[in-house]
Design a protein around this motif. Structure first.
Motif, PDB file in Angstrom:
ATOM      1  N   ARG A 269       0.827  -1.215   0.000  1.00 30.18           N
ATOM      2  CA  ARG A 269       0.000   0.000   0.000  1.00 30.18           C
ATOM      3  C   ARG A 269       0.860   1.264   0.000  1.00 30.18           C
ATOM      4  O   ARG A 269       0.603   2.201  -0.761  1.00 30.18           O
ATOM      5  CB  ARG A 269      -0.913  -0.003   1.230  1.00 30.18           C
ATOM      6  CG  ARG A 269      -1.839   1.210   1.321  1.00 30.18           C
ATOM      7  CD  ARG A 269      -2.431   1.346   2.705  1.00 30.18           C
ATOM      8  NE  ARG A 269      -1.401   1.568   3.714  1.00 30.18           N
ATOM      9  CZ  ARG A 269      -1.194   0.774   4.762  1.00 30.18           C
ATOM     10  NH1 ARG A 269      -1.933  -0.312   4.946  1.00 30.18           N
ATOM     11  NH2 ARG A 269      -0.238   1.062   5.636  1.00 30.18           N
ATOM     12  N   PHE A 299      -4.923   0.641  -7.732  1.00 29.89           N
ATOM     13  CA  PHE A 299      -6.134   1.083  -7.028  1.00 29.89           C
ATOM     14  C   PHE A 299      -7.267   1.263  -8.042  1.00 29.89           C
ATOM     15  O   PHE A 299      -7.604   2.385  -8.422  1.00 29.89           O
ATOM     16  CB  PHE A 299      -5.902   2.413  -6.299  1.00 29.89           C
ATOM     17  CG  PHE A 299      -4.951   2.345  -5.137  1.00 29.89           C
ATOM     18  CD1 PHE A 299      -5.307   1.692  -3.956  1.00 29.89           C
ATOM     19  CD2 PHE A 299      -3.713   2.957  -5.206  1.00 29.89           C
ATOM     20  CE1 PHE A 299      -4.435   1.646  -2.875  1.00 29.89           C
ATOM     21  CE2 PHE A 299      -2.835   2.924  -4.128  1.00 29.89           C
ATOM     22  CZ  PHE A 299      -3.199   2.256  -2.957  1.00 29.89           C
ATOM     23  N   ASP A 301     -10.467   0.771  -7.740  1.00 27.79           N
ATOM     24  CA  ASP A 301     -11.717   1.261  -7.175  1.00 27.79           C
ATOM     25  C   ASP A 301     -11.540   2.686  -6.663  1.00 27.79           C
ATOM     26  O   ASP A 301     -10.741   2.939  -5.756  1.00 27.79           O
ATOM     27  CB  ASP A 301     -12.166   0.336  -6.036  1.00 27.79           C
ATOM     28  CG  ASP A 301     -13.512   0.733  -5.462  1.00 27.79           C
ATOM     29  OD1 ASP A 301     -13.536   1.558  -4.534  1.00 27.79           O
ATOM     30  OD2 ASP A 301     -14.536   0.233  -5.974  1.00 27.79           O
ATOM     31  N   HIS A 304     -12.316   3.267  -2.861  1.00 29.11           N
ATOM     32  CA  HIS A 304     -11.289   2.655  -2.004  1.00 29.11           C
ATOM     33  C   HIS A 304     -10.019   3.487  -2.010  1.00 29.11           C
ATOM     34  O   HIS A 304      -9.425   3.728  -0.945  1.00 29.11           O
ATOM     35  CB  HIS A 304     -10.995   1.236  -2.499  1.00 29.11           C
ATOM     36  CG  HIS A 304      -9.859   0.574  -1.787  1.00 29.11           C
ATOM     37  ND1 HIS A 304      -9.908   0.233  -0.459  1.00 29.11           N
ATOM     38  CD2 HIS A 304      -8.614   0.220  -2.229  1.00 29.11           C
ATOM     39  CE1 HIS A 304      -8.759  -0.311  -0.093  1.00 29.11           C
ATOM     40  NE2 HIS A 304      -7.957  -0.333  -1.147  1.00 29.11           N
ATOM     41  N   PHE A 305      -9.600   3.940  -3.196  1.00 28.83           N
ATOM     42  CA  PHE A 305      -8.396   4.765  -3.280  1.00 28.83           C
ATOM     43  C   PHE A 305      -8.560   6.043  -2.469  1.00 28.83           C
ATOM     44  O   PHE A 305      -7.649   6.448  -1.740  1.00 28.83           O
ATOM     45  CB  PHE A 305      -8.087   5.101  -4.733  1.00 28.83           C
ATOM     46  CG  PHE A 305      -6.952   6.082  -4.882  1.00 28.83           C
ATOM     47  CD1 PHE A 305      -5.675   5.766  -4.457  1.00 28.83           C
ATOM     48  CD2 PHE A 305      -7.178   7.345  -5.424  1.00 28.83           C
ATOM     49  CE1 PHE A 305      -4.623   6.671  -4.583  1.00 28.83           C
ATOM     50  CE2 PHE A 305      -6.135   8.259  -5.551  1.00 28.83           C
ATOM     51  CZ  PHE A 305      -4.855   7.918  -5.129  1.00 28.83           C
ATOM     52  N   ARG A 307     -10.429   6.595   0.137  1.00 29.25           N
ATOM     53  CA  ARG A 307     -10.374   6.294   1.575  1.00 29.25           C
ATOM     54  C   ARG A 307      -8.942   6.047   2.035  1.00 29.25           C
ATOM     55  O   ARG A 307      -8.507   6.556   3.079  1.00 29.25           O
ATOM     56  CB  ARG A 307     -11.244   5.071   1.897  1.00 29.25           C
ATOM     57  CG  ARG A 307     -12.737   5.312   1.845  1.00 29.25           C
ATOM     58  CD  ARG A 307     -13.494   4.171   2.525  1.00 29.25           C
ATOM     59  NE  ARG A 307     -13.215   2.877   1.905  1.00 29.25           N
ATOM     60  CZ  ARG A 307     -13.884   2.382   0.873  1.00 29.25           C
ATOM     61  NH1 ARG A 307     -14.868   3.062   0.324  1.00 29.25           N
ATOM     62  NH2 ARG A 307     -13.586   1.184   0.387  1.00 29.25           N
ATOM     63  N   VAL A 308      -8.210   5.246   1.252  1.00 29.84           N
ATOM     64  CA  VAL A 308      -6.830   4.919   1.622  1.00 29.84           C
ATOM     65  C   VAL A 308      -5.960   6.170   1.609  1.00 29.84           C
ATOM     66  O   VAL A 308      -5.153   6.402   2.523  1.00 29.84           O
ATOM     67  CB  VAL A 308      -6.253   3.851   0.668  1.00 29.84           C
ATOM     68  CG1 VAL A 308      -4.761   3.659   0.909  1.00 29.84           C
ATOM     69  CG2 VAL A 308      -6.980   2.525   0.842  1.00 29.84           C
TER      70      VAL A 308
END
Length: 344
Positions: A269, A299, A301, A304-305, A307-308
């Protein structure tokens, strides 16, 4: 930047170049008797990078043949091994009754404390220089018994597959781009190189057990990290995929990372986020959608990206990109807000 020293014979007149090179060889810890057909003009360059436990040397020169005689060994014993990667041209090495011819991408290994012969040829007219990278390793630094290493002296090893390919990549990266590393990185880089060299030699001896367990662990970890960096764009990259690619269990993979600063998933990550940050600031990619950049680095999505990225940096990717693309405007706006009268 890593400490680097350079000798370049093209800084003197053609007639003086070979003499300058002989002076360099004479001052080295393992002097050689040199012969060449280019004594009239010897355009050559040597670069040395000190990495704590080892030293890396890059050589470029016209064709030459070199001999280290028993007399020269008695006069000066460096107590070091040399692991040489042929980059351009054709090389040959002979030691302990074994002789090998090497093409680009192949290693040879020899002991500077024993007589040997080496040669390296570019084109006959000297327009294409021979090129090699050599890891100079003290006897005391290599965790393998000298008697176990004897079968490898003067031999040939691949630098295009397995651990040999990773070692070749390491040698070329560090010697070609020493400016990318800090002086404080030298010892760690030297340990990585020593671990990779020890593991490669152990595998060619079919005697990996002779390599200390910690050295093998670090070498495997380096190999796994290089694999991750090559496959960051693969959205399916996961700890299980990584473990399978290296023929180890998932549990073993997690144990390898126990002494590191992050878990396996965290390492993947963080690398992906670093590549995304770099591309988000690249002026050439200014018009490229954020999602396209994120997808390129694993990444796919969008939610999701986001949020991360927000969890790691405290702001959305678009906000982060804009804030760094226009720092002057943001600073000025902030200053105006501070200086304005609340009553206005």
């Amino acid at each position: 930047m890593l400490h680097q020293s350079t000798v370049d014979t093209t800084q003197v007149a053609p007639a003086d170049r070979f003499g300058m090179w002989l002076d360099l060889v004479a001052r080295s810890t393992a002097p050689l008797r040199i012969r060449t057909e280019h004594t009239h003009d010897f355009p050559a360059r040597a670069e040395f990078v000190d990495l704590g436990p080892i030293q890396l040397a890059t050589y470029r020169y016209p064709s030459l043949d070199a001999t280290r005689t028993g007399k020269l060994v008695r006069q000066s014993d460096p107590e070091c091994y040399l692991l040489a990667l042929t980059v351009d041209g054709e090389s040959a090495a002979s030691q302990a009754g074994r002789r090998s011819t090497l093409r680009p991408g192949e290693f040879t290994f020899y002991d500077g404390s024993r007589p040997h012969d080496v040669s390296h040829h570019g084109t006959d007219d000297g327009r294409w220089l021979a090129n090699s990278v050599v890891a100079i390793i003290p006897h005391s630094a290599l965790p393998l018994p000298p008697q176990r290493l004897s079968p490898l002296l003067g031999g040939r090893m691949s630098g295009t597959d397995g651990i040999g390919a990773l070692l070749a990549q390491y040698l070329l990266q560090v010697t070609t781009h020493p400016e990318q590393y800090h002086a404080s990185d030298a010892a760690r880089l030297g340990t990585i190189g020593l671990d990779l060299a020890s593991t490669m030699l152990g595998r060619h001896l079919v005697a990996e057990d002779a390599v200390p367990a910690e050295v093998r662990r670090r070498a495997l970890l380096t190999q796994i990290q290089a694999y991750v960096q090559r496959h960051l764009g693969d959205a399916t990259l996961s700890p299980q995929v990584i473990a399978d690619a290296h023929h180890i269990s998932l549990r073993t993979l997690h144990r390898l990372f126990e002494a590191e600063e992050s878990t396996v998933a965290g390492y993947v990550r963080d690398l992906r986020l670093a590549r995304c940050r770099h591309d988000l600031l690249d002026p050439a990619l200014r018009q490229q959608p954020i999602q396209a950049i994120a997808a390129r680095w694993g990444f796919p999505d969008k939610a999701h990206f986001s949020r991360v990225f927000r969890a790691a940096h405290g702001m959305a990717p678009q906000t982060w990109r804009s804030a760094r693309a226009e720092p002057a405007r943001i600073v000025n706006s902030s200053a105006s807000a501070v200086n304005s009268d609340p009553a206005d």
